[in-house]
Each structure stands twice: as structure tokens, then as C-alpha cells.
Design a protein around this motif. Structure first.
Motif, mmCIF file in Angstrom:
data_model
loop_
_atom_site.group_PDB
_atom_site.id
_atom_site.type_symbol
_atom_site.label_atom_id
_atom_site.label_comp_id
_atom_site.label_asym_id
_atom_site.label_seq_id
_atom_site.Cartn_x
_atom_site.Cartn_y
_atom_site.Cartn_z
ATOM 1 N N GLY A 108 -6.180 44.762 11.379
ATOM 2 C CA GLY A 108 -5.912 46.194 11.329
ATOM 3 C C GLY A 108 -5.868 46.823 12.709
ATOM 4 O O GLY A 108 -4.981 47.627 13.025
ATOM 5 N N TRP A 109 -6.836 46.443 13.535
ATOM 6 C CA TRP A 109 -6.939 46.996 14.890
ATOM 7 C C TRP A 109 -5.770 46.544 15.765
ATOM 8 O O TRP A 109 -5.043 47.357 16.342
ATOM 9 C CB TRP A 109 -8.273 46.590 15.502
ATOM 10 N N LEU A 110 -5.579 45.243 15.858
ATOM 11 C CA LEU A 110 -4.546 44.703 16.739
ATOM 12 C C LEU A 110 -3.129 44.934 16.198
ATOM 13 O O LEU A 110 -2.182 45.028 16.969
ATOM 14 C CB LEU A 110 -4.796 43.212 16.993
ATOM 15 N N GLY A 111 -3.015 45.035 14.868
ATOM 16 C CA GLY A 111 -1.714 45.311 14.265
ATOM 17 C C GLY A 111 -1.423 46.793 14.156
ATOM 18 O O GLY A 111 -0.377 47.177 13.627
ATOM 19 N N ARG A 112 -2.363 47.613 14.633
ATOM 20 C CA ARG A 112 -2.207 49.077 14.610
ATOM 21 C C ARG A 112 -1.815 49.583 13.224
ATOM 22 O O ARG A 112 -0.931 50.418 13.059
ATOM 23 C CB ARG A 112 -1.205 49.535 15.649
ATOM 24 N N ARG A 113 -2.516 49.068 12.227
ATOM 25 C CA ARG A 113 -2.224 49.449 10.843
ATOM 26 C C ARG A 113 -2.925 50.755 10.491
ATOM 27 O O ARG A 113 -3.937 51.112 11.097
ATOM 28 C CB ARG A 113 -2.697 48.352 9.898
ATOM 29 N N SER A 114 -2.401 51.426 9.501
ATOM 30 C CA SER A 114 -3.078 52.627 9.012
ATOM 31 C C SER A 114 -4.340 52.180 8.270
ATOM 32 O O SER A 114 -4.429 51.058 7.771
ATOM 33 C CB SER A 114 -2.161 53.441 8.104
#
Length: 155
Positions: A32-38
Motif C-alpha cells: 500500500g505504501w510503496l504502491g501509493r494505493r488509497s
């Protein structure tokens, strides 16, 4: 089975819930963090399950530490000399201290992440779950560790 064995077996098997939930939380938080997910609320639920498993594990460990373990009773009978034995010192101080640190890190990460803006939650979970799991993995008496090895699964 006596209370010592029941608690010891439970403590041995709940360890796997802690390790699996911690690993899942780290992977989900990192992606989530590295993929810049919501923000995905399921990560917060996973964080809750991880901290709950840590709490159960701590409770079982405290029962072993203060009530049921014959090793701990022997240590408490002569704490000074036990500190001179690396195996006994591991159980009396090192294992417990590292696990309490891990529980505190898991809780701090979970509580503070819930209060942060959504774009920062993944990072908070990844960092604190990672630190908590590092402490857990270092403090577990693995069969290959030098402290006082224990089997992966008790039968």
C-alpha cells in the motif's frame, strides 16, 4: 495434561498466528505504501488481529513466566546465579524484554496509524509492524538459535 503443558502448547502455537499475521500486515502495508494505493480499511483490521494475537501471546507468556514454568521457578529461586547462565538469562530477561518491546511497538503503530491521515497509515503500519516482527523473530527460541532452541511445532 497439566496447566503448564496446556499453556506451553498454546504459547507455542499462538506464536504462528503472531508470525503469520505480522508477515501479512507488513506485506499489505508495504504494498500500500510503496504502491501509493488509497487506504484500505482491511489493513486496519489486520493490524487489530495482529495486536490481539500479540496480546494473547503475551498473556500466555506471562502465565508461563510467573505461574507455571518450572524453569522460571528455578530461576526465581536464585536469580543472581541464573544471570550467569546464558540459557537461563535468555528466559528470565531477554525473551520477556524483547517480547514486551514487540507488543508495545505493535500497539503504538496500530493506535497511531488509526489517527493519522489516510495517506500516511500504510507507512506507519509497515514501519511499526516491521520493528515489532523484528523483535519477535529475534526473541523466538528457534531450533537453529543458540539461546535455548525449541521445536517449531510441539507434538
Amino acid at each position: 495434561m497439566n496447566p503448564y503443558n496446556i499453556t506451553l502448547y498454546a504459547h507455542s502455537y499462538v506464536r504462528w498466528a503472531v508470525v503469520i499475521l505480522g508477515a501479512l500486515l507488513i506485506v499489505r502495508a508495504l504494498t500500500g505504501w510503496l504502491g501509493r494505493r488509497s487506504w484500505d480499511g482491511s489493513v486496519e483490521r489486520l493490524g487489530s488481529f495482529f495486536t490481539i494475537s500479540m496480546d494473547i501471546q503475551l498473556l500466555l507468556g506471562l502465565l508461563l513466566y510467573g505461574v507455571f514454568s518450572p524453569t522460571m521457578q528455578r530461576i526465581f529461586s536464585d536469580f543472581g546465579s541464573a544471570m550467569g547462565d546464558a540459557r537461563l538469562r535468555f528466559w528470565a530477561v531477554e525473551h520477556m524484554l524483547m517480547m514486551v518491546v514487540a507488543v508495545v511497538l505493535a500497539h503504538v503503530g496500530h493506535v497511531t496509524a488509526k489517527r493519522m491521515p489516510e495517506e500516511k497509515r500504510y507507512r506507519r503500519y509497515a514501519i511499526f509492524a516491521g520493528l515489532a516482527m523484528l523483535a519477535v523473530l529475534l526473541a523466538i527460541p528457534w531450533p537453529f538459535s543458540g539461546a535455548d532452541p525449541r521445536p517449531l511445532f510441539r507434538v
